[in-house]
Design an enzyme around this catalytic site. Structure first.
Site, short mmCIF file in Angstrom:
data_model
loop_
_atom_site.label_atom_id
_atom_site.label_comp_id
_atom_site.label_asym_id
_atom_site.label_seq_id
_atom_site.Cartn_x
_atom_site.Cartn_y
_atom_site.Cartn_z
N LYS A 1 -8.05 4.71 -19.70
CA LYS A 1 -8.48 5.11 -21.19
C LYS A 1 -6.99 4.83 -22.16
O LYS A 1 -6.70 3.87 -22.40
CB LYS A 1 -8.72 6.55 -21.23
N ARG B 1 0.92 -1.06 -0.05
CA ARG B 1 0.00 0.15 0.05
C ARG B 1 0.87 1.23 -0.06
O ARG B 1 0.33 2.41 -0.46
CB ARG B 1 -0.90 -0.16 1.10
N ASP C 1 -7.03 17.65 -16.02
CA ASP C 1 -7.52 16.10 -16.15
C ASP C 1 -7.10 16.07 -17.89
O ASP C 1 -7.87 16.72 -18.61
CB ASP C 1 -9.03 16.31 -15.99
N TYR D 1 -16.19 16.10 -16.78
CA TYR D 1 -16.75 14.76 -16.66
C TYR D 1 -17.65 14.69 -15.28
O TYR D 1 -17.49 15.34 -14.23
CB TYR D 1 -15.52 13.59 -16.30
N1 PLP Z 1 -11.61 11.85 -16.03
C1 PLP Z 1 -12.25 11.72 -17.33
C2 PLP Z 1 -12.19 12.80 -18.35
C3 PLP Z 1 -13.11 10.59 -17.59
O1 PLP Z 1 -13.67 10.48 -18.85
C4 PLP Z 1 -13.16 9.59 -16.77
C5 PLP Z 1 -13.89 8.46 -16.92
O2 PLP Z 1 -14.52 8.07 -17.87
C6 PLP Z 1 -12.43 9.73 -15.36
C7 PLP Z 1 -11.71 10.77 -15.21
C8 PLP Z 1 -12.26 8.81 -14.27
O3 PLP Z 1 -11.76 7.66 -14.40
P1 PLP Z 1 -11.97 6.22 -14.01
O4 PLP Z 1 -13.01 5.44 -14.50
O5 PLP Z 1 -10.65 5.56 -14.16
O6 PLP Z 1 -12.04 6.47 -12.50
#
Ligand code: PLP
Length: 393
Positions: A210, A58, A185, A112
């Site tokens: 992604k 961890r 992000d 998001y």
């Molecule tokens: N940021 C963006 C732009 C996203 O599209 C997503 C998920 O679709 C996330 C963060 C969250 O990612 P995770 O599903 O890996 O937690």
């Protein structure tokens, strides 16, 4: 081990041997929860931080550390820490900005959906206030930042689902002028297309689920900072909240990263061709693609002349039924909510990522009922275009 019984031998034999002299060419997967040392004195040194090695997974793991180093290098950061998901990474980046009761987070209105939920339902409970602004209207953003004096500005490099590119350099200037940190992000761009820290951001965040992973087979997240000073905070959140990236996921993501440049180049080339082909299609009202909408802004932020690997479309028949009928008629593109994979994926924003918003709010944000987002894969572009065109018919 000859002095022990078979029962004991079966438990311990073969374990904790000497490390090989030759270095493995690729990073081994270290599926160990804990670590032992030759003496308690040595172990004590490590616990105290003097020894600088591993004690418990961890706290840190060599496979995860290799991934962190790879992403840190790719984004020109000083520190990177991996987490169990993109959401855990966004949580960690915000917490590392030391937001407390009364702090204001000024967030892009196009974030998001789950990021808004994180801000309102988790940080909001502790008295953190979230305000939104249009990050593509820089004068308005500067005015709101001056008025609110936020602790953090939170943006996405490419917004979802309308694919607006954020002028990170300008937004960073606005943030710093008012004493705020900028968290970006960077999931939709990936480190190959954009390095937010180089453009002035304080933290860059990824859903590694992604483009970094790229094969729809792992979940993870990473935060990269420009400042060594953030390491204890980012590590502390990992240790104490416990959203730790599994070694298996780290291995998959690290392997995915090796082909990120190749995948992204092909995906961007495909996306541009698809955007051009679809903008001539009679069934489509509008194609959203950075290189069609605002090439100058896209080229300022994204590598080369690339416009990203996502394309969104609004149908002439602007109804949910029409969008679903189109999606149900696809044979090659996969109906799925994620993005950034080698496969072409399609998602319907109003019933997935923006489902929780009221129809009125979606309308204000420009998210039409027929809007479909295409995450372009690495297939032959002619096959993708033919599939979309037959489904549109
Ligand atoms: N940021 C963006 C732009 C996203 O599209 C997503 C998920 O679709 C996330 C963060 C969250 O990612 P995770 O599903 O890996 O937690």
């Amino acid at each position: 081990m000859s002095e022990y019984s078979i029962t004991t031998k079966l438990v311990h034999a073969g374990e904790r041997g000497e490390q090989p002299v030759g270095k493995p060419v690729s990073t081994p997967i270290y599926p160990t929860a804990t670590y032992t040392y030759d003496s308690m004195a040595e172990m004590d040194k490590v616990f105290s931080g003097e020894g600088g090695d591993y004690v418990y997974s961890r706290y840190g793991n060599p496979t995860v550390a290799a991934l962190e180093k790879a992403v840190c290098e790719a984004e020109n950061g000083k520190v990177a820490v991996a987490y169990a998901s993109g959401m855990a990474a966004i949580h960690a980046a915000l917490a590392a900005c030391e937001i407390t009761t009364g702090s204001i987070v000024l967030a892009s209105q196009d974030l998001y959906g789950a990021t808004f939920d994180l801000l309102n339902k988790i940080f909001g409970v502790y008295g953190v206030k979230t305000k939104t602004a249009d990050f593509n209207n820089l004068d308005e953003l500067a005015r709101i930042a001056a008025e609110l004096k936020p602790r953090v500005l939170l943006a996405e490099t490419i917004s979802n689902p309308l694919l607006k590119v954020c002028d990170i350099e300008k937004v960073a200037e606005i943030a710093h002028e008012h004493g705020a940190k900028l968290v970006v992000d960077n999931t939709f761009a990936s480190p190959y297309l954009c390095q937010p820290l180089t453009l002035g951001a304080d933290f860059s965040v990824h859903s590694a689920t992604k483009y970094l992973s790229g094969h729809a087979d792992s979940t993870g997240g990473v935060v990269i900072s420009r400042d060594e000073f953030d390491k204890p905070n980012l590590d502390g959140i990992k240790k104490l909240v416990g959203g730790v990236l599994s070694v298996w996921e780290a291995h998959h993501i690290l392997r995915g990263i090796k082909t990120l440049a190749l995948r992204l180049e092909k995906q961007c080339e495909n996306a541009e061709k698809i955007a051009i082909a679809l903008s001539k299609n009679a069934a489509i009202e509008k194609v959203y693609y950075p290189n069609l909408d605002d090439k100058k802004s896209a080229n300022k932020v994204l590598r080369g002349n690339f416009g990203g690997a996502l394309v969104s479309i609004k149908l002439k028949n602007d109804s949910r039924e029409a969008a679903w009928k189109f999606m149900d008629s696809l044979n090659l593109a996969v109906r799925a909510t994620s993005l950034g994979d080698v496969y072409t994926l399609v998602s319907h924003s109003a019933s997935s990522s923006h489902r929780e918003l009221s129809p009125k709010k979606r309308e204000t944000l420009g998210i039409a009922e027929s809007l479909v987002r295409i995450s372009v894969g690495i297939e032959d572009v002619n096959d993708i275009v033919a599939d979309i065109e037959q489904a549109l018919k």
